[in-house]
Design an enzyme around this catalytic site. Structure first.
Site, PDB file in Angstrom:
ATOM      1  CD  GLN A 150      -2.447  -1.367   2.683  1.00 38.99           C
ATOM      2  OE1 GLN A 150      -3.401  -0.677   3.026  1.00 38.99           O
ATOM      3  NE2 GLN A 150      -1.906  -2.276   3.481  1.00 38.99           N
ATOM      4  CG  ASN A 151       4.144   1.310   2.292  1.00 38.98           C
ATOM      5  OD1 ASN A 151       3.162   1.707   2.906  1.00 38.98           O
ATOM      6  ND2 ASN A 151       5.005   0.456   2.799  1.00 38.98           N
ATOM      7  CB  ILE A 152       3.066   5.995  -2.639  1.00 38.33           C
ATOM      8  CG1 ILE A 152       3.290   7.004  -1.508  1.00 38.33           C
ATOM      9  CG2 ILE A 152       1.601   5.557  -2.689  1.00 38.33           C
ATOM     10  CD1 ILE A 152       2.525   8.310  -1.666  1.00 38.33           C
ATOM     11  CG  ASP A 153       7.866   3.988   0.598  1.00 37.13           C
ATOM     12  OD1 ASP A 153       8.261   2.946   0.039  1.00 37.13           O
ATOM     13  OD2 ASP A 153       7.274   3.985   1.704  1.00 37.13           O
ATOM     14  CG  HIS A 208      -2.784   2.610  -1.923  1.00 35.45           C
ATOM     15  ND1 HIS A 208      -2.732   2.580  -0.544  1.00 35.45           N
ATOM     16  CD2 HIS A 208      -3.907   1.909  -2.260  1.00 35.45           C
ATOM     17  CE1 HIS A 208      -3.763   1.893  -0.072  1.00 35.45           C
ATOM     18  NE2 HIS A 208      -4.478   1.477  -1.102  1.00 35.45           N
ATOM     19  CB  CYS A 227      -0.893  16.595 -17.813  1.00 36.68           C
ATOM     20  SG  CYS A 227      -2.009  17.970 -18.252  1.00 36.68           S
ATOM     21  N   GLY A 251       3.528  -4.875   8.759  1.00 35.74           N
ATOM     22  CA  GLY A 251       3.523  -3.416   8.788  1.00 35.74           C
ATOM     23  C   GLY A 251       2.235  -2.791   8.314  1.00 35.74           C
ATOM     24  CB  SER A 272      -3.461  -1.593  11.456  1.00 36.95           C
ATOM     25  OG  SER A 272      -2.365  -1.248  12.265  1.00 36.95           O
ATOM     26  CG  ASN A 328       0.802  -4.100  12.191  1.00 37.66           C
ATOM     27  OD1 ASN A 328       1.469  -3.373  11.443  1.00 37.66           O
ATOM     28  ND2 ASN A 328      -0.280  -3.666  12.811  1.00 37.66           N
TER      29      ASN A 328
END
Length: 251
Positions: A101-104, A119, A127, A190, A192, A216
């Site tokens: 779910q992380n975007i990093d 995500h 654009c 990591g 919940s 977790n």
């Protein structure tokens, strides 16, 4: 080593096809704030007001003013021991896919190859008027000046992340579901399990009798269905799991 950790190591070592589901807690040890804890991002902001697609279209400058505080820690972050542990488990043939779910982008930076980003990510922006895509790095100057970056056509660039009231990328979600249909163990780490529809994904595997291991800090709604539960920091537990499994495989 306590009994529950031994059990988790045993399950991971026995599994042939593991799928991992991660969330914000996986990147917290890298210095990236999470969203839903007492001191997380949403403690200070209403997500619908700053991070929904509707809010972005209404006021992209406000969105980028909010993103600035999150963007700098993400750009400075490095993979932590938990990311490296997953890459090691993939290297020895245990992990089939990482669903995050992380975007990093830290899973990829840490060495994981098959990563499904539910995500989206911050590598590119699109654009909203003409669909032109550019690297996010090319927009940092404007973002740091507090200005919403715009395309030559006049449209605002939006990072390729999934905002509130925006659907998940269908192709990625389908691949994630397929991976869970084919796995024999789900490792939830990591997260919940509070954000839909990602929170329901482990049920796909459980319905097919896959095993479940949860790592977790906080309890999840699936703790009672898990074969092993460790309420601990992923940066502590995941390297132990990887080391034990590598030792078993290596003889």
């Amino acid at each position: 080593m306590n009994q529950m950790l031994e059990r988790a190591c045993e399950l991971v070592a026995q599994a042939q096809r593991i799928v991992v589901l991660t969330g914000a807690g996986y990147s917290r040890p890298s210095g990236i704030p999470d969203f839903r804890s007492d001191d997380g991002v949403w403690a200070s902001y209403d997500p619908v007001e700053v991070a929904s697609l509707r809010a972005f279209r209404r006021n992209p400058d406000r969105f980028y003013a909010w993103l600035q505080n999150l963007l700098e820690p993400m750009l400075a972050a490095q993979p932590n021991p938990a990311h490296l542990a997953l890459a090691e488990l993939e290297r020895v043939g245990k992990i089939h896919a990482v669903i995050t779910q992380n975007i990093d982008g830290l899973h990829q930076a840490g060495g994981s190859r098959k990563v499904y980003e539910l995500h989206g990510h911050l590598r590119q922006a699109t654009c909203q008027d003409c669909d032109r895509q550019v690297p996010m790095t090319s927009l940092l100057g404007e973002i740091r000046r507090g200005v919403a970056p715009r395309c030559g056509c006049g449209g605002a660039f939006k990072p390729n992340v999934v905002l509130f009231d925006e659907p998940l990328p269908q192709g990625i979600f389908w691949l994630a579901q397929k991976a869970l249909e084919e796995c024999d163990l789900v490792l939830v780490a990591g997260t919940s399990l509070e954000v839909a529809p990602a929170c329901d994904l482990p049920l796909i595997a459980l319905r097919r009798k896959a095993r479940l291991v949860i790592v977790n800090l906080e309890a999840t709604y699936l703790d009672g269905m898990a074969d092993a539960v460790l309420h601990s920091d992923v940066a502590t537990i995941m390297p132990i799991l990887a080391n034990q499994v590598s030792r078993v495989i290596g003889g």
